[in-house]
Design an enzyme around this catalytic site. Structure first.
Site, PDB file in Angstrom:
ATOM      1  N   SER A  49       0.818  -1.213   0.000  1.00 58.11           N
ATOM      2  CA  SER A  49       0.000   0.000   0.000  1.00 58.11           C
ATOM      3  C   SER A  49       0.851   1.263   0.000  1.00 58.11           C
ATOM      4  O   SER A  49       1.999   1.263   0.439  1.00 58.11           O
ATOM      5  CB  SER A  49      -0.912   0.043   1.229  1.00 58.11           C
ATOM      6  OG  SER A  49      -1.717  -1.101   1.283  1.00 58.11           O
TER       7      SER A  49
HETATM    8  N1  SAH Z   1      -0.015  -5.555   3.958  1.00 58.17           N
HETATM    9  C1  SAH Z   1       0.779  -5.841   2.758  1.00 58.17           C
HETATM   10  C2  SAH Z   1       0.047  -5.507   1.472  1.00 58.17           C
HETATM   11  C3  SAH Z   1      -1.000  -6.448   1.228  1.00 58.17           C
HETATM   12  S1  SAH Z   1      -1.613  -6.633  -0.413  1.00 58.17           S
HETATM   13  C4  SAH Z   1       2.111  -5.154   2.812  1.00 58.17           C
HETATM   14  O1  SAH Z   1       2.381  -4.370   3.738  1.00 58.17           O
HETATM   15  O2  SAH Z   1       2.912  -5.408   1.907  1.00 58.17           O
HETATM   16  C5  SAH Z   1      -2.890  -7.771   0.038  1.00 58.17           C
HETATM   17  C6  SAH Z   1      -2.415  -9.150   0.349  1.00 58.17           C
HETATM   18  O3  SAH Z   1      -3.553  -9.895   0.789  1.00 58.17           O
HETATM   19  C7  SAH Z   1      -1.863  -9.891  -0.853  1.00 58.17           C
HETATM   20  O4  SAH Z   1      -0.565 -10.328  -0.589  1.00 58.17           O
HETATM   21  C8  SAH Z   1      -2.839 -11.065  -1.035  1.00 58.17           C
HETATM   22  O5  SAH Z   1      -2.217 -12.244  -1.486  1.00 58.17           O
HETATM   23  C9  SAH Z   1      -3.404 -11.218   0.360  1.00 58.17           C
HETATM   24  N2  SAH Z   1      -4.703 -11.910   0.457  1.00 58.17           N
HETATM   25  C10 SAH Z   1      -5.746 -11.860  -0.408  1.00 58.17           C
HETATM   26  N3  SAH Z   1      -6.755 -12.632   0.031  1.00 58.17           N
HETATM   27  C11 SAH Z   1      -6.343 -13.192   1.212  1.00 58.17           C
HETATM   28  C12 SAH Z   1      -6.934 -14.096   2.137  1.00 58.17           C
HETATM   29  N4  SAH Z   1      -8.159 -14.617   1.967  1.00 58.17           N
HETATM   30  N5  SAH Z   1      -6.223 -14.434   3.246  1.00 58.17           N
HETATM   31  C13 SAH Z   1      -4.972 -13.958   3.448  1.00 58.17           C
HETATM   32  N6  SAH Z   1      -4.358 -13.103   2.586  1.00 58.17           N
HETATM   33  C14 SAH Z   1      -5.032 -12.722   1.484  1.00 58.17           C
END
Ligand code: SAH
Length: 207
Positions: free
Chosen positions: A52
């Site tokens: 993000s």
């Molecule tokens: N917080 C992260 C950015 C996250 S992007 C950072 O600081 O880099 C969102 C993430 O959520 C992605 O890596 C994606 O694979 C994950 N995601 C999507 N659906 C999910 C689920 N059901 N359970 C766990 N993770 C999930």
């Protein structure tokens, strides 16, 4: 980054500003993007996912109102950056990532960098993390269409949850769990990657 992108947009919690200054964002993104590490936007981190924008990380962190002794659940570990930002502000961080390579990469990096109060799990965030529940705070960094029931259940009374909700149009929401219900506040429109179900992702990369 902190003055121009975060303080200027209204984030004032001095501990949040301090951890945003101290966290080496360039270590959480791919080598070829290092020069953009501190720019005012999200960046790709592989597997079609993104880290993000710094302001959104700071805003979501501030909305949790951390005092230092909390147990926090994060859904969507991604690069591990948000977990690293949370690490000095709370007691324990539990974070779940559905893409195996991201979960493993973030787990190794956080360990190498000494973020010892962060535990990463490869799994489905829709289920939360029952073994460590209840949580003082939940922070979701992928967008579900509806708030996952298990995450509300695993939140303590008085606990705070920050979560983007929606499909194409999403709203960042703050939920506060009370004895007799849930208080809900809409914060700002946002754009996150979708929170997927295990059946929606490639079988080999699903838990
Ligand atoms: N917080 C992260 C950015 C996250 S992007 C950072 O600081 O880099 C969102 C993430 O959520 C992605 O890596 C994606 O694979 C994950 N995601 C999507 N659906 C999910 C689920 N059901 N359970 C766990 N993770 C999930």
């Amino acid at each position: 980054m902190v003055t121009r992108q975060i303080y200027s947009r209204g984030v004032r919690d001095s501990l949040v500003l301090r951890t945003m200054k101290a966290t080496p964002r360039h270590l959480f993104i791919p080598e070829y993007l290092k020069r953009s590490a501190y720019s005012d936007r999200p960046l790709p981190i592989g597997e079609g996912q993104t880290i993000s924008q710094p302001y959104i990380v700071a805003l979501m962190t501030e909305l949790l109102h951390l005092a230092g002794d909390e147990k926090v659940l994060e859904i969507g570990t991604g690069s591990g950056y948000q977990a690293a930002v949370l690490s000095p502000l709370a007691k324990e961080i539990y974070t779940i990532e559905i893409v195996r390579s991201l979960a493993e990469g973030a787990g190794e990096l956080l360990k190498t960098l000494g973020y010892d109060n962060v535990t990463v799990k490869w799994g489905d965030g829709y289920e939360g993390w029952v073994e460590h529940a209840p949580f003082d705070c939940v922070i979701v960094t992928a967008a579900p269409v509806q708030v996952p029931k298990a995450l509300i259940e695993q939140l303590k009374i008085g606990g705070r949850m920050v979560i983007p909700v929606g499909s194409f149009y999403q709203e960042l929401k703050l939920f506060i769990k009370e004895k007799d219900g849930i208080e809900e506040e809409s914060i700002i429109p946002v754009r996150f990657v979708p929170m997927v179900h295990p059946t929606q992702s490639i079988p080999s990369s699903s838990p």
